[in-house]
Design an enzyme around this catalytic site. Structure first.
Site, mmCIF file in Angstrom:
data_model
loop_
_atom_site.group_PDB
_atom_site.id
_atom_site.type_symbol
_atom_site.label_atom_id
_atom_site.label_comp_id
_atom_site.label_asym_id
_atom_site.label_seq_id
_atom_site.Cartn_x
_atom_site.Cartn_y
_atom_site.Cartn_z
ATOM 1 N N GLU A 1 1.055 1.479 0.637
ATOM 2 C CA GLU A 1 2.129 0.631 1.372
ATOM 3 C C GLU A 1 4.123 0.632 0.300
ATOM 4 O O GLU A 1 3.642 0.663 -0.498
ATOM 5 C CB GLU A 1 1.655 -0.723 1.380
ATOM 6 C CG GLU A 1 2.062 -1.465 2.558
ATOM 7 C CD GLU A 1 1.117 -2.272 2.815
ATOM 8 O OE1 GLU A 1 0.459 -2.443 3.409
ATOM 9 O OE2 GLU A 1 1.831 -4.071 2.381
ATOM 10 N N GLU B 1 -5.214 -5.412 -0.609
ATOM 11 C CA GLU B 1 -4.457 -6.158 -1.489
ATOM 12 C C GLU B 1 -5.248 -7.166 -2.163
ATOM 13 O O GLU B 1 -4.520 -8.323 -1.524
ATOM 14 C CB GLU B 1 -2.880 -6.718 -0.788
ATOM 15 C CG GLU B 1 -1.782 -5.462 -0.804
ATOM 16 C CD GLU B 1 -0.420 -6.069 -0.042
ATOM 17 O OE1 GLU B 1 -0.500 -7.296 0.077
ATOM 18 O OE2 GLU B 1 -0.257 -5.235 -0.164
#
Length: 357
Positions: free
Chosen positions: A277, A187
């Site tokens: 995710e 991320e």
């Protein structure tokens, strides 16, 4: 100890600045009250396992098996391997495949957090756990994602040298395995731009390709892997962009229709997206689950053929953990051991009607 948040998707919703797990003050927006949706009927994951689909490849906007037929991966992510290593074990992986119906597991290797690869972690033990995890996944007929879990370091460029060394070594060891995918930057967030991610990918992907020329690679996107629109506007080109998927992460109680629209638009533009995710609580990793938004996400991902991985295999005291805090089991879970998200996910993966609010 694990960090304060689960280290999941931390980022603003497209419609408003809203932090995700590990950040404070997430405030979910709400969809209008929907009509009762039909239960999702996802494709049978038995059609996409290493024994049936073989080594994966990317064709157009779709993930495909060795024969070129589209496949969809649906499964679960570990929490940080340094903090919850007990859930990487052969019995649980077999259970995820045989009972839950998963066909992929993600191995989350944190970088900058305490005990992570670049923050004093036991590299020998962590590296062994990654390699064992891929092997145990193969034994259970699961695909495995090796996840370089960039989070508090924000830009993947901070530890690019370590990433190149890690992926060079791991891909050399795993090059003969058909069940492995590589996620090179979980991320990117904060000030990290798509240009930063591209520059990083230009270093890391060749390190993997040197050992495994056809490996599938998942590349994170800015704003906690929400800006697939930026990747769609300027995807990796040429040989570098071959067999590459682009990550989108969401937390259903915070990230709702605007981010679903962004996903649909990116896929329509031809971008191969992987939801590597997600959770069904709010973006802090806590709060109540939002079943209506979660079911809307699943319906869209199934419609688009987008693969998805749910966060997380742990008994941490947070809504995004799949097991209840008091449960000390490492396999052999029953519904009584599962959190609300755990019960929902197991039902979805099994093709059963998920729980209602």
């Amino acid at each position: 100890p694990a960090p304060a948040g689960p280290g999941a998707s931390e980022g603003p919703a497209p419609e408003a600045a809203a932090p995700s797990p590990g950040a404070e003050g997430a405030s979910p927006s709400e969809d209008p009250a929907p009509a009762t949706p039909e239960a999702p009927t996802p494709p049978d994951p038995a059609a996409a396992t290493p024994s049936t689909a073989g080594a994966l490849q990317v064709r157009g906007a779709r993930l495909c098996g060795a024969d070129g037929a589209p496949v969809q991966l649906r499964g679960v992510s570990t929490h940080g391997l340094a903090w919850f290593p007990q859930y990487v074990n052969p019995a649980l992986f077999a259970e995820l495949r045989d009972d839950w119906g998963a066909n992929v597991v993600r191995l989350a290797l944190y970088t900058a957090e305490y005990g992570g690869w670049c923050a004093g972690g036991d590299r020998e033990a962590l590296g062994r756990l990654v390699r064992d995890g891929v092997a145990w996944a193969a034994d259970a007929d699961l695909y495995a994602i090796v996840d370089w879990h960039v989070l508090s370091d924000q830009t993947p460029l901070v530890h690019a040298d370590e990433a190149v060394a890690f992926f060079s070594a791991v891909s050399a060891d795993l090059a003969g395995r058909d069940n492995v995918l590589y996620e090179i930057c979980n991320e990117p967030n904060g000030s990290a731009t798509w240009d930063d991610v591209r520059a990083y990918a230009e270093r890391v992907i060749p390190a993997i390709r040197a050992n495994d020329p056809d490996a599938v690679v998942i590349v994170g996107t800015p704003e906690w892997s929400q800006r697939v629109d930026e990747a769609a506007a300027a995807p990796l080109a040429g040989e570098l962009g071959g067999n590459v998927l682009y990550a989108l992460h969401f937390y259903a109680a915070t990230h709702q229709q605007p981010l679903r629209d962004r996903l649909a638009a990116a896929v329509a533009d031809g971008l191969p997206v992987f939801v590597s995710e997600f959770g069904i609580c709010d973006a802090s990793g806590g709060g109540a689950v939002d079943y209506a938004s979660a079911d809307a996400w699943v319906a869209l991902m199934d419609e688009l053929g987008v693969s998805y991985v749910c966060w997380n295999l742990s008994n941490k005291d947070e809504s995004s953990a799949l097991f209840l805090p008091g449960c000390e089991k490492e396999s052999g879970f029953t519904d009584a051991d599962l959190s609300a998200e755990g019960r929902w996910l197991r039902a979805v993966l099994r093709g059963e009607a998920p729980p209602a609010a």
